[in-house]
Every structure is written in C-alpha cells, then in structure tokens.
Design a protein around this motif. Sequence first.
Motif, PDB file in Angstrom:
ATOM      1  N   THR A 172       0.839  -1.203   0.000  1.00 45.78           N
ATOM      2  CA  THR A 172       0.000   0.000   0.000  1.00 45.78           C
ATOM      3  C   THR A 172       0.872   1.251   0.000  1.00 45.78           C
ATOM      4  N   THR A 204      -6.810  -8.478   0.506  1.00 43.08           N
ATOM      5  CA  THR A 204      -6.374  -7.608   1.602  1.00 43.08           C
ATOM      6  C   THR A 204      -6.930  -8.162   2.921  1.00 43.08           C
ATOM      7  N   LYS A 205      -6.341  -7.695   4.026  1.00 46.20           N
ATOM      8  CA  LYS A 205      -6.832  -8.141   5.339  1.00 46.20           C
ATOM      9  C   LYS A 205      -8.307  -7.808   5.510  1.00 46.20           C
ATOM     10  N   GLU A 220     -15.805   5.517   2.349  1.00 47.16           N
ATOM     11  CA  GLU A 220     -14.559   5.488   1.575  1.00 47.16           C
ATOM     12  C   GLU A 220     -14.879   5.296   0.098  1.00 47.16           C
ATOM     13  N   TYR A 276     -13.205   3.665  -3.528  1.00 50.32           N
ATOM     14  CA  TYR A 276     -12.172   2.853  -4.176  1.00 50.32           C
ATOM     15  C   TYR A 276     -12.321   3.034  -5.694  1.00 50.32           C
ATOM     16  N   PHE A 322      -5.766  -0.175  -7.023  1.00 52.38           N
ATOM     17  CA  PHE A 322      -6.912   0.725  -6.836  1.00 52.38           C
ATOM     18  C   PHE A 322      -6.531   1.875  -5.929  1.00 52.38           C
ATOM     19  N   TYR A 375      -8.859  -3.841  12.662  1.00 50.65           N
ATOM     20  CA  TYR A 375      -8.604  -5.164  12.080  1.00 50.65           C
ATOM     21  C   TYR A 375      -9.053  -6.279  13.022  1.00 50.65           C
TER      22      TYR A 375
HETATM   23  C1  M6P Z   1      -6.982   0.876   0.780  1.00 54.15           C
HETATM   24  C2  M6P Z   1      -7.461   1.687   1.950  1.00 54.15           C
HETATM   25  C3  M6P Z   1      -6.448   1.633   3.068  1.00 54.15           C
HETATM   26  C4  M6P Z   1      -6.128   0.175   3.403  1.00 54.15           C
HETATM   27  C5  M6P Z   1      -5.647  -0.577   2.176  1.00 54.15           C
HETATM   28  C6  M6P Z   1      -5.367  -2.058   2.397  1.00 54.15           C
HETATM   29  O1  M6P Z   1      -5.869   1.504   0.215  1.00 54.15           O
HETATM   30  O2  M6P Z   1      -8.683   1.184   2.414  1.00 54.15           O
HETATM   31  O3  M6P Z   1      -6.970   2.301   4.199  1.00 54.15           O
HETATM   32  O4  M6P Z   1      -5.176   0.109   4.442  1.00 54.15           O
HETATM   33  O5  M6P Z   1      -6.654  -0.459   1.172  1.00 54.15           O
HETATM   34  O6  M6P Z   1      -6.443  -2.721   3.048  1.00 54.15           O
HETATM   35  P1  M6P Z   1      -6.267  -3.358   4.516  1.00 54.15           P
HETATM   36  O7  M6P Z   1      -5.878  -2.233   5.441  1.00 54.15           O
HETATM   37  O8  M6P Z   1      -7.599  -3.936   4.829  1.00 54.15           O
HETATM   38  O9  M6P Z   1      -5.184  -4.375   4.432  1.00 54.15           O
END
Ligand code: M6P
Length: 185
Positions: A52, A85-86, A97, A99, A148, A160
């Motif tokens: 990221t 992603t998590k 948000e 995307y 994205f 989380y």
């Molecule tokens: C996007 C946003 C971030 C997020 C990232 C990865 O860029 O939503 O805030 O941290 O995705 O997702 P995650 O934090 O769930 O791993």
Amino acid sequence: MASTQIKVDVQTGELSGDKIGGVTRTVDDLKGLFRDEAARQALDPHTVVYRTQEFAPVPAGQEGGLFWGTTFLEPGRVGDEYFMTKGHHHTQRSRAEFYLTVTGSGALILMDEKRHTVFAPMRPGTLHYIPGNTAHRVANTGDTVLAFLACWPSDSGHNYEIIASHGFSARLRDVGGVPTLVEEP
Ligand code: M6P
Ligand code: ZN
C-alpha cells in the motif's frame, strides 16, 4: 493557505511526493487470513501479497481531513481463495470510503452490520462508494496486479480486530473457475 500536492500516476496508481507512507504484506504476515492455512504455509513466506501507499496530509485521527492511498494487490491463490487484503472496519464506524480501480480485475467484498456479505466486480475505471458501518476487503481474481486508489476521512482509523476474530461471513473462492462467495460454516 498552502496547498499540499503529490503526483498520482493514473496508469499504474503509483504515488510520489512527500508524506507518503505505506506497508507491504507478505504471505508470512497474513497468517490466519486464508481458509486453507496449510496452503498458505506451502507458499514462499516472502511472497508479497500486497503493498500500500498512503498520502496523509494531516495527522491520523484528525477530524475533517482526507487521506489518499493506492493498494497494489498481486495475483495469486491460497488454495481456492484469491490473494486479498486483510479487510477492516473503520474505528469510527460511520466513516465511508471511495475505491477507484486503475489496473487489473478483482472484487470488492462488503459486509454490513448484520454480517450480510456481498461482492462487486472491480475493473479499470470502476469507482465504488463504500458506505459507513461496512467492513471492506478486496480480492484479486485476475492474473495481473490489481491496483486501486482509495480516499477516506483522516479520522476513520482501521479496526482489524473484528475481522481477525470473526472474519467475513463469506469468502470469495474459485468454484470451477468462477469467483463465488461461499458462506462460512
Ligand atoms: C486501501 C485503503 C487503506 C487500506 C488498504 C489495504 O488503500 O482502504 O486504508 O489500508 O486499502 O487494506 P487493509 O488495510 O484492509 O489491508
Ligand atoms: Zn477503509
């Protein structure tokens, strides 16, 4: 008033400039995330699942500001589950948000407060509005990098723990070559 500016490569999603942070998550970092833990352990632990970038023009937690970021999610599988992603809730639950997908193809997985999970296809040019009170995660269902852009309030925060302990109510799995949401038992 001073403006704050960075550059976004709109072809790739790459950000450049000041105040840009970010994280890299490898197979080793994502213990417990995927359904098939044995399949995860069989992969090279150094394999990058996603990276990221985050542009934070104001301090995290400050009310009224906005953050901008890019996520580069590699193609891959853990068993029949796509690299993903998590996923998180916002600490300030009501925060929404955006995307915006720039490369690759995948799925945005959303779960509401009643633990009802849905997914929406992501393709270059698709812009998704993620409402507040909604957990969100992205899976790469293609064979190229899914990149994205994201924009969210600076006081959203990331929770989380809820996902780590309860997961999403369904997982996106490859069922006969088709990305399919499969309810968790
Ligand atoms: C996007 C946003 C971030 C997020 C990232 C990865 O860029 O939503 O805030 O941290 O995705 O997702 P995650 O934090 O769930 O791993
Ligand atoms: Zn978020």
